[in-house]
Design a protein around this motif. Structure first.
Motif: not given
Length: 153
Positions: A48-50, A87-99
């Motif tokens: 989630y945090e990358g 090197h990717r945008q983390s789900p946390k930083d993307s604001g997209k759903p993560f579970k």
């Protein structure tokens, strides 16, 4: 007298076997809880945090990753996987759903398999994570992944 002695002997043997099974069951429950905690604290959090340092606490250095994503074969060494995470945008930083959801954990002695579901970006992944208990710590030694249709939640 012989019957009484035989009954006492069999009863004692059954108690010993029951005690051993109870100890094994408690150990498996403790191990399942330890794996569940590690998945929550390191695996899901790290993804989630990358954070590859957090992921490094649960992924054994020789971990291999296999599966398919979008119908395409997926095979990576741990180093390649962690480089991608870093090197990717983390789900946390993307604001997209993560579970991250733990479906099951099966433990036998020093090995275990966890089935998890990860909703991340536009993907829904089903994963089988193989664990090995090394120096009293449960670590992932293999990750199998496939993307699946979205779950109804």
């Amino acid at each position: 007298m012989k019957t009484l002695l035989l009954t006492a002997l069999l009863s004692s043997a059954l108690l010993v076997v029951s005690a051993q099974n109870l100890k094994k069951m408690k150990t498996n429950q403790q191990d399942s809880l330890a794996i569940t905690q590690a998945l929550e604290d390191y695996y899901f959090k790290g993804i989630y945090e990358g954070d590859i340092n957090v992921l490094g606490k649960i992924l054994n250095p020789g971990t291999l990753l296999f599966g398919d994503v979008n119908g395409q074969p997926y095979a990576k060494t741990l180093d390649l996987y962690l480089d991608g995470v870093a090197h990717r945008q983390s789900p946390k930083d993307s604001g997209k759903p993560f579970k991250g959801t733990i479906i099951s954990v099966d433990v036998i002695n020093s090995i275990a398999v966890a089935k998890v579901h990860v909703k991340m970006y536009e993907f829904n992944y089903d994963e089988f994570l193989s664990f090995h208990k090394i120096d009293t710590r449960w670590v992932i030694v293999n990750k199998m992944i496939t993307d699946v249709a979205e779950l109804d939640n």
